[in-house]
Design a protein around this motif. Structure first.
Motif, PDB file in Angstrom:
ATOM      1  N   LYS A 217       7.156  69.809  33.634  1.00  0.00           N
ATOM      2  CA  LYS A 217       5.807  69.246  33.643  1.00  0.00           C
ATOM      3  C   LYS A 217       5.769  68.016  34.542  1.00  0.00           C
ATOM      4  CE  LYS A 217       4.226  67.811  29.696  1.00  0.00           C
ATOM      5  NZ  LYS A 217       3.630  67.627  28.379  1.00  0.00           N
ATOM      6  N   HIS A 218       4.664  67.830  35.230  1.00  0.00           N
ATOM      7  CA  HIS A 218       4.467  66.651  36.073  1.00  0.00           C
ATOM      8  C   HIS A 218       4.069  65.484  35.167  1.00  0.00           C
ATOM      9  CE1 HIS A 218       2.992  64.140  39.362  1.00  0.00           C
ATOM     10  NE2 HIS A 218       3.683  64.926  40.162  1.00  0.00           N
TER      11      HIS A 218
ATOM     12  N   ASP B  37       1.148  63.857  31.660  1.00  0.00           N
ATOM     13  CA  ASP B  37       1.446  63.082  30.444  1.00  0.00           C
ATOM     14  C   ASP B  37       0.614  61.818  30.350  1.00  0.00           C
ATOM     15  OD1 ASP B  37       3.327  64.880  29.567  1.00  0.00           O
ATOM     16  OD2 ASP B  37       5.042  63.760  30.378  1.00  0.00           O
TER      17      ASP B  37
ATOM     18  N   GLU C  82       9.517  65.979  35.246  1.00  0.00           N
ATOM     19  CA  GLU C  82      10.169  65.860  33.947  1.00  0.00           C
ATOM     20  C   GLU C  82      11.699  65.846  34.025  1.00  0.00           C
ATOM     21  OE1 GLU C  82       8.061  67.649  30.034  1.00  0.00           O
ATOM     22  OE2 GLU C  82       9.036  69.060  31.362  1.00  0.00           O
TER      23      GLU C  82
END
Length: 181
Positions: A61-62, A66, A125
């Motif tokens: 995930k980038h 987040d 990540e």
């Protein structure tokens, strides 16, 4: 017009600012740079995604995604569109002025582009597992570093910050649309 100037500049970077150019024209150059950089950057990102999909490489995930779950929208906007451009431009493009008369300027210019890109590897990540893929993964940021460096030299640091903020603003808008729906 800007692509022709960028191509020419890429062959032999020199610290040679544009002279006597109006603020209106500077803004047009910045907006053109934003558009071309987004076009090429998104194209590179699509190619990267395709290569990683075919090779079954998990990018994870980038971290930008987040941010939208950890912070409020105004906080994310402040970090992405205001703070990051100012801090990163002072760090990566600000020092170029110290090499303006040096024969090493082209090396320093390109090194600043590559380091700028590599720093963005931390946006992923599991960046340590992605290290072999780093050049491909951060190619859009390296390209952006070139655009920003060009603007910094030709127009001044403020215009590099402006381009960076506009670029991040577009990405903020696109990511916020997908995260809020």
């Amino acid at each position: 017009m800007i692509l022709k100037h960028l191509w020419s500049y890429s062959k032999s970077p020199k610290y040679d600012p544009y002279r006597a150019i109006s603020t209106d024209l500077k803004i047009k150059v910045v907006l053109s740079a934003v558009g071309w950089n987004l076009l090429f950057g998104i194209g590179l990102a699509v190619v990267t995604e395709g290569v990683f999909h075919v090779l079954e490489v998990d990018m994870g995930k980038h971290r930008t995604v987040d941010m939208f779950s950890k912070y409020t929208l105004p906080q994310v906007f402040l970090m992405m569109v205001v703070l990051a451009p100012v801090i990163e431009e002072f760090l990566f493009r600000g020092p170029l002025i110290f090499f303006r008369r040096s024969s090493f300027f082209p090396w320093v210019f390109y090194l600043s582009c590559v380091i700028f890109g590599m720093v963005h590897l931390g946006n992923f990540e599991d960046s340590s597992n992605l290290l072999p893929w780093a050049p491909l993964l951060v190619a859009p940021q390296i390209l952006m570093g070139f655009f920003l460096g060009f603007l910094r030299v030709k127009l001044g640091l403020v215009y590099a910050i402006l381009m960076h903020a506009c670029h991040n603003g577009v990405l903020f808008f696109l990511v916020s649309l997908t995260e809020l729906t």
